[in-house]
Enzyme design. Structure first.
Site, short mmCIF file in Angstrom:
data_model
loop_
_atom_site.label_atom_id
_atom_site.label_comp_id
_atom_site.label_asym_id
_atom_site.label_seq_id
_atom_site.Cartn_x
_atom_site.Cartn_y
_atom_site.Cartn_z
N THR A 206 0.97 -1.17 0.04
CA THR A 206 -0.13 0.01 0.13
C THR A 206 0.98 1.22 -0.08
O THR A 206 2.00 1.00 0.49
CB THR A 206 -1.00 0.00 1.21
OG1 THR A 206 -1.77 -0.94 1.39
CG2 THR A 206 -1.60 1.19 1.65
N ARG A 234 -15.11 -6.21 -0.25
CA ARG A 234 -14.20 -5.64 1.04
C ARG A 234 -13.47 -4.39 1.13
O ARG A 234 -13.18 -4.12 -0.15
CB ARG A 234 -13.13 -6.82 1.55
CG ARG A 234 -12.48 -6.60 2.87
CD ARG A 234 -11.00 -5.77 2.48
NE ARG A 234 -10.38 -5.67 3.68
CZ ARG A 234 -9.12 -5.20 3.74
NH1 ARG A 234 -8.72 -4.59 2.83
NH2 ARG A 234 -8.47 -5.05 4.88
N VAL A 235 -13.81 -3.50 2.07
CA VAL A 235 -13.28 -2.32 2.07
C VAL A 235 -12.21 -2.03 3.20
O VAL A 235 -12.83 -2.51 4.28
CB VAL A 235 -14.19 -1.17 1.94
CG1 VAL A 235 -13.58 0.44 2.25
CG2 VAL A 235 -15.11 -1.29 0.58
N GLY A 236 -10.98 -1.83 3.13
CA GLY A 236 -10.17 -1.70 4.20
C GLY A 236 -10.05 -0.28 4.82
O GLY A 236 -11.16 0.58 4.65
N ASP A 237 -8.96 -0.08 5.44
CA ASP A 237 -8.99 1.16 6.15
C ASP A 237 -8.59 2.41 5.10
O ASP A 237 -8.66 3.73 5.46
CB ASP A 237 -7.75 1.28 7.34
CG ASP A 237 -6.40 0.94 6.69
OD1 ASP A 237 -6.51 -0.11 5.93
OD2 ASP A 237 -5.49 1.49 7.11
N THR A 257 -0.46 1.96 7.02
CA THR A 257 -0.42 0.51 6.19
C THR A 257 -0.59 -0.44 7.14
O THR A 257 0.00 -0.49 7.83
CB THR A 257 0.81 0.54 5.11
OG1 THR A 257 0.71 -0.64 4.51
CG2 THR A 257 1.99 1.00 5.88
N GLY A 258 -1.22 -1.50 6.71
CA GLY A 258 -1.30 -2.76 7.50
C GLY A 258 -2.58 -3.32 7.29
O GLY A 258 -3.40 -3.22 6.59
N GLY A 260 -6.24 -3.86 7.53
CA GLY A 260 -7.05 -2.62 7.49
C GLY A 260 -8.13 -2.96 8.62
O GLY A 260 -8.57 -1.94 9.15
N1 ASP Z 1 -4.40 -1.29 4.85
C1 ASP Z 1 -4.59 -2.00 3.66
C2 ASP Z 1 -5.92 -2.72 3.54
O1 ASP Z 1 -6.08 -3.32 4.64
C3 ASP Z 1 -3.59 -3.17 3.26
C4 ASP Z 1 -1.94 -2.64 3.47
O2 ASP Z 1 -1.85 -1.44 3.88
O3 ASP Z 1 -1.31 -3.21 2.98
O4 ASP Z 1 -6.62 -2.55 2.58
#
Ligand code: ASP
Length: 339
Positions: A206, A234-237, A257-258, A260
């Site tokens: 990300t 699916r929707v992340g953060d 990033t991480g 989500g």
């Molecule tokens: N945070 C992103 C998500 O969960 C993924 C990522 O940061 O690698 O969609």
């Protein structure tokens, strides 16, 4: 007559040098700074070849320098964030735009957001499949829509009215992510529970940026393909204001990033800014608390890039690595990958 000309010239020279001096002072008093990330996760020296590491460092440097140059030219922090993120989205090395991970169904669904710390205006898009540079569409939502977050077809319909570039979903394909998808599918078939418990290991890449412009305004932006094998829809953060992205001149600008789901539930970006705003903590202390205490204790992996209106930078993460780079208010450049 001659006296008059001398007098006019004298006044001109005086005001001109006075102006030059004021500009100099303003420049000294108006720091600019930028930080970017290219994702966090199980990034170790052992699983990254020298060649790939060199490519990643070079791309981070390119995006960082382009964003910084925009700031030097007097462009806004919102513009600098877009400049840096667009370069990272166009690179197959990162999980955003070209190089995005695959959903369970084998497609790419992209999320992005951007926020202006001066006005608290924000724009975000989620689940788009045909937008070449999602960050640019998010910026159009910020500046030209009455809404904050648009999803799927509605977002793409809006994009068409704003002259945004479209791309076929297959244009985001890369061999590297395809193989990661295949591997994830196999593991999922073998043992679903084990797969989901190790889910965060199947992504990273990300991208995000935070910047401070010469007017003293900060901004943050994030763009992602999400997580490998994510369910369709699916929707992340990353497109959630307060979770993956937040900016307020009074506290800080954050891009995350991480994993989500954790960043959404712990409202990570907004929590860091709230700690700065209400308890007067430094961005370093506040972000470290949230990433290395709150999130880690909860089992959430990832990291953030944080910047305040004075140009301080903090880049904490609780994973083995995070692709990151910054130029602080003193003009000091840093590029890092591992812990
Ligand atoms: N945070 C992103 C998500 O969960 C993924 C990522 O940061 O690698 O969609």
């Amino acid at each position: 007559m001659i006296r008059l000309i001398t007098c006019v010239l004298g006044v001109f020279l005086f005001t001109h040098s006075a102006m030059a001096e004021t500009n100099m002072e303003n420049k000294d008093e108006a720091p600019i700074a930028i930080a970017i990330h290219g994702g966090a996760g199980t990034i170790t020296k052992a699983n990254l070849s020298d060649e790939k590491e060199a490519k990643i460092r070079a791309k981070l440097d390119e995006a960082l320098s382009a964003g910084y140059q925009a700031l030097e030219q007097g462009k806004s922090s919102i513009e600098a964030v877009q400049t840096a993120i667009t370069i990272l989205e166009n690179s197959p090395l990162f999980n955003a735009g070209v190089g995005a991970v695959y959903t369970f169904n084998g497609e790419h669904e992209l999320d992005a957001s951007i926020m202006d710390g001066r006005t608290l205006q924000a724009g975000a898009i989620a689940g788009v499949k045909r937008i070449k540079n999602p960050i640019q569409l998010a910026a159009q939502v910020l500046s030209h829509s009455r809404h904050v977050l648009l999803t799927g077809e509605g977002a793409e319909e809006f994009a068409a009215t704003r002259g945004i570039k479209f791309a076929d979903n297959r244009m985001f394909d890369t061999q590297f992510r395809y193989e990661a998808w295949q591997k994830a599918k196999t593991k999922h078939e073998q043992d679903k529970q084990a797969f989901w418990s190790q889910w965060p290991d199947y992504k990273y890449g990300t991208v995000g940026a935070v910047a401070l412009d010469s007017e003293g305004n900060i901004a943050a932006g994030t763009s992602t393909g999400g997580m490998t094998l994510k369910q369709y829809g699916r929707v992340g953060d990353s497109p959630i204001i307060g979770a993956g992205t937040y900016a307020n001149n009074e506290s800080c600008a954050v891009s995350a990033t991480g994993h989500g789901e954790f960043f959404i539930r712990y409202n990570v970006a907004a929590d860091i800014c709230a700690r700065v705003k209400y308890s007067g903590k430094s961005i370093k202390a506040a972000s470290n608390e949230v990433i290395n205490d709150v999130l880690k204790n909860a089992g959430g992996s990832g990291g953030v890039i944080v910047l305040d209106a004075k140009g301080h930078v903090a880049l904490p993460f609780n994973t083995e690595g995070m692709y990151r780079a910054s130029i602080n208010a003193k003009g000091e450049k840093y590029i890092g990958i591992y812990k």
